[in-house]
Scaffold this motif. Structure first.
Motif, PDB file in Angstrom:
ATOM      1  N   ASP A 179      -2.447  -0.735  -9.727  1.00 59.57           N
ATOM      2  CA  ASP A 179      -3.501  -0.116  -8.917  1.00 59.57           C
ATOM      3  C   ASP A 179      -4.486   0.618  -9.811  1.00 59.57           C
ATOM      4  O   ASP A 179      -5.675   0.690  -9.500  1.00 59.57           O
ATOM      5  CB  ASP A 179      -2.887   0.822  -7.885  1.00 59.57           C
ATOM      6  CG  ASP A 179      -2.129   0.045  -6.820  1.00 59.57           C
ATOM      7  OD1 ASP A 179      -2.780  -0.615  -5.988  1.00 59.57           O
ATOM      8  OD2 ASP A 179      -0.881   0.063  -6.843  1.00 59.57           O
ATOM      9  N   LYS A 239       1.934   2.802  -5.135  1.00 63.20           N
ATOM     10  CA  LYS A 239       0.752   2.675  -5.987  1.00 63.20           C
ATOM     11  C   LYS A 239       1.170   2.844  -7.450  1.00 63.20           C
ATOM     12  O   LYS A 239       1.943   3.742  -7.787  1.00 63.20           O
ATOM     13  CB  LYS A 239      -0.296   3.721  -5.624  1.00 63.20           C
ATOM     14  CG  LYS A 239      -0.840   3.595  -4.205  1.00 63.20           C
ATOM     15  CD  LYS A 239      -1.654   2.319  -4.036  1.00 63.20           C
ATOM     16  CE  LYS A 239      -2.316   2.245  -2.667  1.00 63.20           C
ATOM     17  NZ  LYS A 239      -3.125   1.019  -2.508  1.00 63.20           N
ATOM     18  N   ASN A 297       0.794  -1.221   0.000  1.00 54.63           N
ATOM     19  CA  ASN A 297       0.000   0.000   0.000  1.00 54.63           C
ATOM     20  C   ASN A 297       0.828   1.272   0.000  1.00 54.63           C
ATOM     21  O   ASN A 297       0.275   2.368  -0.093  1.00 54.63           O
ATOM     22  CB  ASN A 297      -0.945   0.000   1.201  1.00 54.63           C
ATOM     23  CG  ASN A 297      -2.067  -1.008   1.053  1.00 54.63           C
ATOM     24  OD1 ASN A 297      -2.555  -1.245  -0.051  1.00 54.63           O
ATOM     25  ND2 ASN A 297      -2.465  -1.626   2.159  1.00 54.63           N
TER      26      ASN A 297
END
Length: 223
Positions: free
Chosen positions: A116, A91, A88
């Motif tokens: 993403d 991206k 996370n």
């Protein structure tokens, strides 16, 4: 050995450009963009994924946390997507041919790992390329990022010599419009930006990189 040494220099260049961009806002590395290299093997013309290695080093040094990778190459940034899947803090955004290599019927499973945000462009939709990019990148950048790594990728040019780049055909003027839009949007959002070459093949291709650097040197609003 010589090939590996040269590949490592590309990795170092992307890292240094990214680090410098944190100080001055923008830096361009005349190399790198090896976005097909995966966590377990090379891919395409790419030995090591300088993009991910560079930002991982910045993270280890605690200089950045949240990174955007904006891939403008004609081919999907499959290696970058594979390496960063589930992370996370990094991206990935990739606008690329919908049907060309490394995708298609013979694609490896790893190449199908989603970024993403993926924006696949078909031959038919390529006339609206800039519109898709505009909408997609605005949405992608609603998130907060410390830095963006941009894979420049001028193989979208209509006269690029690589046969597998024929799925997108932008004019020289459209390539510049694309590049200036990305640069200006990141600057507007105060996101440090480091650019690396990515794909571009054949006679005249250097002009696609040069026109962008000239526009940055004199200001996108004046060029």
């Amino acid at each position: 050995t010589d090939f590996i040494t040269k590949a490592r220099i590309h990795v170092q260049g992307t890292y240094l450009a990214a680090k410098k961009s944190l100080d001055i806002g923008f830096c361009y590395h005349l190399g790198g963009g090896m976005h097909h290299a995966m966590s377990f093997r090379p891919g395409g013309f790419c030995m090591f994924n300088d993009i991910v290695i560079g930002v991982r080093k910045l993270q280890i040094e605690k200089l950045v946390r949240n990174i955007a990778v904006i891939d403008l190459d004609c081919h999907k940034g499959d290696g970058t997507a594979e390496i960063t899947k589930g992370d996370n803090t990094i991206k990935t955004f990739s606008i690329h041919m919908s049907d060309g290599w490394p995708l298609g019927e013979d694609a490896n499973e790893e190449s199908l790992v989603a970024s993403d945000m993926d924006i696949p462009i078909s031959v038919e939709s390529s006339k609206n390329y800039l519109t898709y990019l505009n909408h997609g990148l605005h949405k992608f950048l609603e998130q907060s990022f410390d830095i963006a790594i941009i894979v420049h990728g001028v193989d979208v040019w209509e006269h690029d010599a690589l046969a597998s780049s024929s799925g997108i055909k932008l004019t020289k003027e459209e390539v510049l419009e694309r590049d200036k839009f990305v640069y200006s949007l990141l600057k507007e959002k105060n996101i440090s930006q480091a650019w690396c070459l990515g794909g571009g093949y054949g006679a005249g291709i250097s002009e696609l990189y040069i026109q962008f650097l000239r526009s940055v040197a004199i200001g996108p609003e004046l060029s």
